[in-house]
Write an enzyme that holds these catalytic residues in place. Sequence first.
Site, PDB file in Angstrom:
ATOM      1  N   PRO A 151     -19.936  12.064 -17.168  1.00  0.00           N
ATOM      2  CA  PRO A 151     -20.977  11.923 -16.138  1.00  0.00           C
ATOM      3  C   PRO A 151     -20.427  12.297 -14.763  1.00  0.00           C
ATOM      4  O   PRO A 151     -19.300  11.935 -14.430  1.00  0.00           O
ATOM      5  CB  PRO A 151     -21.337  10.434 -16.175  1.00  0.00           C
ATOM      6  N   GLU A 152     -21.198  13.040 -14.017  1.00  0.00           N
ATOM      7  CA  GLU A 152     -20.855  13.312 -12.628  1.00  0.00           C
ATOM      8  C   GLU A 152     -21.643  12.324 -11.774  1.00  0.00           C
ATOM      9  O   GLU A 152     -22.525  11.624 -12.264  1.00  0.00           O
ATOM     10  CB  GLU A 152     -21.218  14.759 -12.269  1.00  0.00           C
TER      11      GLU A 152
END
Length: 256
Positions: free
Chosen positions: A2-3
Site C-alpha cells: 500500500p502507498e
Amino acid sequence: MPELPEVETVRRQLEPLVTGRRIVEAWGHPSAKFASAPLAAGPTIDAVGRRGKYLLLGLDDGRELIVHLGMTGQLRLRAAGDLDPYVRAWWGLEGGRVLELRDVRRFGRVGVVAAGEYTSLPTLAAQGPEPWDPALDDGGLWRRLRRSSVPVKTQLLSQRPIAGVGNIYADESLWQAGVHPARRSVTRAEAEQGIANGGTTLRDYRTVDGESGRNQLELGCYGRAGEPCLRCGTELRRSVIGARGTTHCPTCQRRR
Ligand SMILES: [Zn+2]
C-alpha cells in the site's frame, strides 16, 4: 504494497465505522509483530488517524492502537464468524463486528502504546513531514535529502525525508528528477524540481479513492523495466537497491 493514498483511504473508510465503538475482546498471533494486539481490549476507539503509512487508532484511555499494513496487510471490518488462516490479529467491537488484520506475508505489525510514545516503533518515530506539510517548501526537502550515507532511494523509503513514500513514488520521483537512485547526494534544484513532484503527486491523490487514484496515476518509470523511457527512449533498467526492486533510466538519471 500500500502507498500512502491507499492507507488514507482505509483510514477514511474505517473512521465512521469504528469511532465510538468499544473493543470488547482481541487476539494477536503470538509472533512479536502481532502479540500486543490484545492489549487494546477494554477502551473505546475515539479517533482514526494516520501518520505516513501507519494507522493510529486513538483509544479513550490515553493509548493508541497502531497498525502498519506492511506489504500485504488488509484491515477490514466483518461480521463475527470464522477466521481465515491469514488473519494475524483481530479486535471484537461492541455491537458484534470484528476489525481484523489479514496479512499473508506478515510484513505488517501492530503496537499498543501510550499516545505519541513511539520509541518502540522507531520507523514511526522517525517519520518526516507529511507530503503537504509546509516544512517541505523553501529547501526543506533538500535539507532532508541532500547528503546521505545510503542511496537516495533508500533514504526516501526510510520515511525520514517525507512520510509515506513507497516504492512506486520513490522510483517515479527520482525518474522525474533525473536522479540516479543509487546517488548519495542531490542538489537543491533536483530536490525542488523533481523529487518535490513526488510529494505533489502524493498530495493530489489525497483527495481521491486510493485504489483508483493509483490506477489513474500515469507511471513513467515504475514497473516499466525493459520498456523505453518516455522521455528519451532508452531501455529502462531494473536493479536492486536496498533490497528493493528499482527501475531507472540509465540516460536520464545521472549518477554524477
Ligand atoms: Zn530516459
